[in-house]
Design a protein around this motif. Sequence first.
Motif, PDB file in Angstrom:
ATOM      1  N   HIS A   1      -1.234  -4.586  -4.845  1.00 23.23           N
ATOM      2  CA  HIS A   1      -1.441  -5.120  -3.326  1.00 23.23           C
ATOM      3  C   HIS A   1      -2.702  -5.488  -3.158  1.00 23.23           C
ATOM      4  CE1 HIS A   1      -1.041  -5.298   1.069  1.00 23.23           C
ATOM      5  NE2 HIS A   1      -2.241  -4.498   0.969  1.00 23.23           N
TER       6      HIS A   1
ATOM      7  N   PRO B   1       0.829  -1.076   0.036  1.00 22.16           N
ATOM      8  CA  PRO B   1      -0.029  -0.053  -0.008  1.00 22.16           C
ATOM      9  C   PRO B   1       0.832   1.221   0.068  1.00 22.16           C
ATOM     10  CG  PRO B   1       0.012  -1.096   2.309  1.00 22.16           C
ATOM     11  CD  PRO B   1       0.689  -1.960   1.342  1.00 22.16           C
ATOM     12  N   ASP B   2       0.292   2.219  -0.360  1.00 26.62           N
ATOM     13  CA  ASP B   2       1.079   3.449  -0.655  1.00 26.62           C
ATOM     14  C   ASP B   2       0.263   4.717   0.334  1.00 26.62           C
ATOM     15  OD1 ASP B   2       1.653   6.557  -1.838  1.00 26.62           O
ATOM     16  OD2 ASP B   2       3.171   5.176  -2.402  1.00 26.62           O
TER      17      ASP B   2
ATOM     18  N   LEU C   1       6.174   8.004  -9.074  1.00 27.07           N
ATOM     19  CA  LEU C   1       4.746   7.766  -8.590  1.00 27.07           C
ATOM     20  C   LEU C   1       4.162   6.768  -9.134  1.00 27.07           C
ATOM     21  CD1 LEU C   1       3.394  11.606  -8.423  1.00 27.07           C
ATOM     22  CD2 LEU C   1       4.950  10.322  -6.902  1.00 27.07           C
TER      23      LEU C   1
ATOM     24  N   GLU D   1       0.388   7.926   0.357  1.00 27.77           N
ATOM     25  CA  GLU D   1       0.037   8.926  -0.178  1.00 27.77           C
ATOM     26  C   GLU D   1      -1.140   8.764  -1.158  1.00 27.77           C
ATOM     27  OE1 GLU D   1       1.794  13.090  -2.412  1.00 27.77           O
ATOM     28  OE2 GLU D   1       3.038  11.210  -2.271  1.00 27.77           O
ATOM     29  N   ALA D   2      -1.566   7.435  -1.475  1.00 34.02           N
ATOM     30  CA  ALA D   2      -2.455   7.010  -2.476  1.00 34.02           C
ATOM     31  C   ALA D   2      -3.766   7.259  -2.000  1.00 34.02           C
ATOM     32  CB  ALA D   2      -2.228   5.843  -3.257  1.00 34.02           C
TER      33      ALA D   2
ATOM     34  N   ARG E   1       2.326  -0.853  -7.516  1.00 33.89           N
ATOM     35  CA  ARG E   1       2.657  -1.607  -6.438  1.00 33.89           C
ATOM     36  C   ARG E   1       1.382  -1.593  -5.406  1.00 33.89           C
ATOM     37  NH1 ARG E   1       8.192   0.156  -6.921  1.00 33.89           N
ATOM     38  NH2 ARG E   1       7.808   1.867  -5.625  1.00 33.89           N
ATOM     39  N   ALA E   2       0.862  -0.325  -5.236  1.00 36.76           N
ATOM     40  CA  ALA E   2      -0.338  -0.305  -4.429  1.00 36.76           C
ATOM     41  C   ALA E   2      -1.539  -0.874  -4.829  1.00 36.76           C
ATOM     42  CB  ALA E   2      -0.656   1.193  -4.160  1.00 36.76           C
TER      43      ALA E   2
ATOM     44  N   ARG F   1       4.927   3.247  -7.776  1.00 35.16           N
ATOM     45  CA  ARG F   1       4.257   3.403  -6.359  1.00 35.16           C
ATOM     46  C   ARG F   1       2.843   2.995  -6.574  1.00 35.16           C
ATOM     47  NH1 ARG F   1       5.681   9.012  -3.707  1.00 35.16           N
ATOM     48  NH2 ARG F   1       3.691   8.161  -2.553  1.00 35.16           N
ATOM     49  N   LEU F   2       2.173   3.576  -7.487  1.00 37.93           N
ATOM     50  CA  LEU F   2       0.747   3.124  -7.415  1.00 37.93           C
ATOM     51  C   LEU F   2       0.526   2.012  -8.202  1.00 37.93           C
ATOM     52  CD1 LEU F   2      -0.394   6.770  -9.126  1.00 37.93           C
ATOM     53  CD2 LEU F   2      -1.165   5.672  -6.993  1.00 37.93           C
TER      54      LEU F   2
ATOM     55  N   ILE G   1      -2.902  10.051  -6.647  1.00 34.83           N
ATOM     56  CA  ILE G   1      -1.831  10.870  -6.021  1.00 34.83           C
ATOM     57  C   ILE G   1      -2.264  12.270  -6.246  1.00 34.83           C
ATOM     58  CG2 ILE G   1       0.516  11.637  -5.548  1.00 34.83           C
ATOM     59  CD1 ILE G   1       1.236   8.767  -5.568  1.00 34.83           C
TER      60      ILE G   1
END
Length: 261
Positions: free
Chosen positions: A197, A111-112, A187, A114-115, A193-194, A190-191, A151
């Motif tokens: 997840h 999870p992120d 970014l 900031e997302a 991967r989120a 990160r998204l 984000i």
Amino acid sequence: MHSPGSDLPHQPRPLHRPHPLDNPARSSLTGPHAHFAERRGRVLRYPVDVTPWLALPDAPDDQDWADVAALAGPGASVTLTAFREPPPSDWEIVFHAEGVQLVDESVAAAPDAEAVALGPADVPEMLDLVARTRPGPFLPRTVELGTYLGIRRDGVLVAMAGERLHPPGWTEISGVCTDESVRGQGLAGRLVRAVAHGIRERGETPFLHAAASNTSAIRLYEALGFRLRRRTQFLSALVPPKAPGLRADAGREPVPVPGRP
């Protein structure tokens, strides 16, 4: 010489079962996304304001193409992915691109902080970001296909990613885009991967598509832990004005009808 098992009756070979990702739009519309499906005969599609994908059987015949024409309507553009058979000769191909299909092998899904989750109220912002970045088809109701995360910086949506096709056991990550003002900050990774997840938390496996020419995106996805499963292609073609099966009202209000086996 008598060999063990020689007295056993002949055992038929098991039938080959296609992989859900071989025809992912069809697997989705006959599986978890069946509630979206508009059908004519063996042809399925999503509502035109959700996503443009249309799903044919693996080996379409003349009747299937007639059903595509009747479902879409004269002059309509139909969009296909993971497609092997060329359309009939009187259908004009208006877009064709080689693509790749990648699957999660070792993605460090997480999870992120900031997302934020995006929903129908965020669609105007999402459409604006898509218009600036052109990640691929994203329509007013695409957000209904699954989870979308974004984000924001200074209140402005600058990056997003989400879920699209949903074959049984799999979910496609799509709509990955980052505004030019924040590129190079990681970014997109990160998204992805989120979103991955959330897919993993459901016991499913992430996958995605990319244009073969988009080498920078492919490098990113491979660095994240995706591997190439297969090469594919994307195609859009126009329904001819007098295609077999067309009626005067074709393409206006798709109505489910019994499918052929």
